[in-house]
Scaffold this active site. Structure first.
Site, PDB file in Angstrom:
ATOM      1  N   ARG A 139     -41.143  14.770  27.859  1.00  0.00           N
ATOM      2  CA  ARG A 139     -41.860  14.234  26.696  1.00  0.00           C
ATOM      3  C   ARG A 139     -41.149  13.024  26.092  1.00  0.00           C
ATOM      4  O   ARG A 139     -41.796  12.062  25.680  1.00  0.00           O
ATOM      5  CB  ARG A 139     -42.045  15.322  25.645  1.00  0.00           C
ATOM      6  N   ASP A 149     -49.336  18.645   8.338  1.00  0.00           N
ATOM      7  CA  ASP A 149     -48.677  18.695   9.646  1.00  0.00           C
ATOM      8  C   ASP A 149     -47.563  17.651   9.660  1.00  0.00           C
ATOM      9  O   ASP A 149     -47.617  16.669   8.915  1.00  0.00           O
ATOM     10  CB  ASP A 149     -49.678  18.406  10.774  1.00  0.00           C
TER      11      ASP A 149
HETATM   12  C1  LIG Z   1     -49.734  24.930  18.089  1.00  0.00           C
HETATM   13  S1  LIG Z   1     -50.217  23.986  16.688  1.00  0.00           S
HETATM   14  C2  LIG Z   1     -51.090  25.213  15.750  1.00  0.00           C
HETATM   15  C3  LIG Z   1     -52.295  24.655  15.034  1.00  0.00           C
HETATM   16  C4  LIG Z   1     -53.089  25.661  14.213  1.00  0.00           C
HETATM   17  N1  LIG Z   1     -52.295  26.198  13.122  1.00  0.00           N
HETATM   18  C5  LIG Z   1     -53.608  26.768  15.077  1.00  0.00           C
HETATM   19  O1  LIG Z   1     -53.105  27.893  15.026  1.00  0.00           O
HETATM   20  O2  LIG Z   1     -54.534  26.525  15.854  1.00  0.00           O
HETATM   21  C6  LIG Z   1     -48.670  23.830  15.819  1.00  0.00           C
HETATM   22  C7  LIG Z   1     -48.661  22.689  14.810  1.00  0.00           C
HETATM   23  O3  LIG Z   1     -47.524  22.826  13.960  1.00  0.00           O
HETATM   24  C8  LIG Z   1     -47.015  21.548  13.679  1.00  0.00           C
HETATM   25  N2  LIG Z   1     -45.612  21.662  13.255  1.00  0.00           N
HETATM   26  C9  LIG Z   1     -44.533  21.988  13.997  1.00  0.00           C
HETATM   27  N3  LIG Z   1     -43.419  21.953  13.248  1.00  0.00           N
HETATM   28  C10 LIG Z   1     -43.812  21.594  11.999  1.00  0.00           C
HETATM   29  C11 LIG Z   1     -43.119  21.390  10.777  1.00  0.00           C
HETATM   30  N4  LIG Z   1     -41.809  21.555  10.667  1.00  0.00           N
HETATM   31  N5  LIG Z   1     -43.826  21.033   9.692  1.00  0.00           N
HETATM   32  C12 LIG Z   1     -45.170  20.867   9.777  1.00  0.00           C
HETATM   33  N6  LIG Z   1     -45.877  21.043  10.902  1.00  0.00           N
HETATM   34  C13 LIG Z   1     -45.207  21.406  12.003  1.00  0.00           C
HETATM   35  C14 LIG Z   1     -47.192  20.801  14.991  1.00  0.00           C
HETATM   36  O4  LIG Z   1     -47.175  19.405  14.813  1.00  0.00           O
HETATM   37  C15 LIG Z   1     -48.531  21.333  15.483  1.00  0.00           C
HETATM   38  O5  LIG Z   1     -49.595  20.507  15.122  1.00  0.00           O
END
Ligand SMILES: C[S@@+](CC[C@H](N)C(=O)[O-])C[C@H]1O[C@@H](n2cnc3c(N)ncnc32)[C@H](O)[C@@H]1O
Length: 274
Positions: free
Chosen positions: A36, A145
């Site tokens: 990545r 996010d």
């Molecule tokens: C796998 S997605 C889940 C999306 C949604 N909540 C769902 O369950 O379908 C995880 C998301 O968490 C965000 N994320 C990861 N670490 C984070 C952080 N420290 N603060 C805010 N968002 C974060 C990522 O950018 C990503 O968009």
């Protein structure tokens, strides 16, 4: 072909990611990180991961850090993912709010780690479905996010038809505008749904002031990327942010087992601040 990612560079990059996002990159993620971030090396024209790390530390004005986090995060999501959470709100949360309220039905929900917007828009649609055209409704969803790239898509609210394929056609028609011409094959979330959702770039490592408190927090499929210490801290903060009677929804693979918390367990992946 990406250059080698040695122990020192991996550890330093992983520590930086951890500090900014709470995402814990164990050694098993090394190949994923190599690939990545390899794209970022090429985009910047730096020769290896050491040079990339040095760039982040000495030359970056914050732009590359955002791009690195965009590249590291996993953003998989779907409309009405884990349907039982939406069914639960319709059965347990919304009726309570409807009967308790007099002149206003005030609903405040946080979608923490909202990715490309499917989660907060699904919450908004559930609310609209339940309350229909009740004029007392005052509902807002804060959707946050850490990735600026996903937020751009979320704000646009445009999805290809295959993202909506599991949704009943009646829901599609009620809440999405079908694209024509160049937009053929795409659907745009309608204005009344979009107005309910506020998107914000925010890292869960930072605090938010929620004033009067929240009715529900969705933090699903996010905490799996964090270590226990970060999970403990977050769950404690979530508890603080909720009103008594508010719910925390987590992903089905992320029970709070092993996390110290004050929530009452309701059913798998649903917790109540009683
Ligand atoms: C796998 S997605 C889940 C999306 C949604 N909540 C769902 O369950 O379908 C995880 C998301 O968490 C965000 N994320 C990861 N670490 C984070 C952080 N420290 N603060 C805010 N968002 C974060 C990522 O950018 C990503 O968009």
């Amino acid at each position: 072909m990406n250059p080698e990612l040695n122990d020192t560079d991996y550890r330093r990059l992983a520590a930086l990611v951890y500090a900014k996002s709470g995402i814990y990159l164990h050694d098993g993620k090394r190949n994923l990180v190599r690939s990545r971030l390899g794209k970022r090396l090429r985009a910047l024209g730096v020769k290896d991961y050491e040079a990339y790390y040095n760039y982040l530390k000495t030359k970056d004005d914050g732009t590359e850090l955002v791009k690195m986090l965009d590249a590291i995060t996993t953003n998989q999501t779907a409309f009405f993912r884990e349907r039982h959470h939406f069914d639960f709100m319709e059965k347990a949360l919304f009726p309570k709010m409807e009967s308790a309220s007099e002149d206003k039905i005030r609903i405040r929900i946080w979608s923490a780690g909202c990715s490309t917007g499917e989660e907060p828009y699904s919450i908004a649609i559930s609310i609209l479905e339940f309350f229909l055209k009740d004029e007392r409704l005052d509902a807002k969803i804060l959707a946050t996010d850490i990735s600026s790239k996903v937020l751009e898509n979320a704000r646009a609210g445009v999805y290809s038809a295959d993202r909506l394929r599991e949704m009943p056609v009646t829901t599609q028609r009620r809440y999405f505008q079908k694209g024509f011409g160049k937009q053929e094959g795409f659907f745009k979330v309608k204005e009344n749904v979009r107005q309910m959702v506020v998107f914000r770039n925010h890292s869960l490592m930072n605090r938010i002031n929620f004033g009067r408190g929240l009715d529900a927090i969705f933090c699903r499929n996010v905490m799996i990327y964090f270590d226990k210490r970060t999970q403990n801290n977050l769950v404690r903060i979530f508890y603080e942010y909720l009103k008594p009677g508010g719910y925390l929804f987590v992903g089905h693979s992320e029970s709070l087992a092993g996390v110290t918390h004050s929530f009452e367990y309701v059913k798998p992946s649903i917790y109540l601040k009683s």
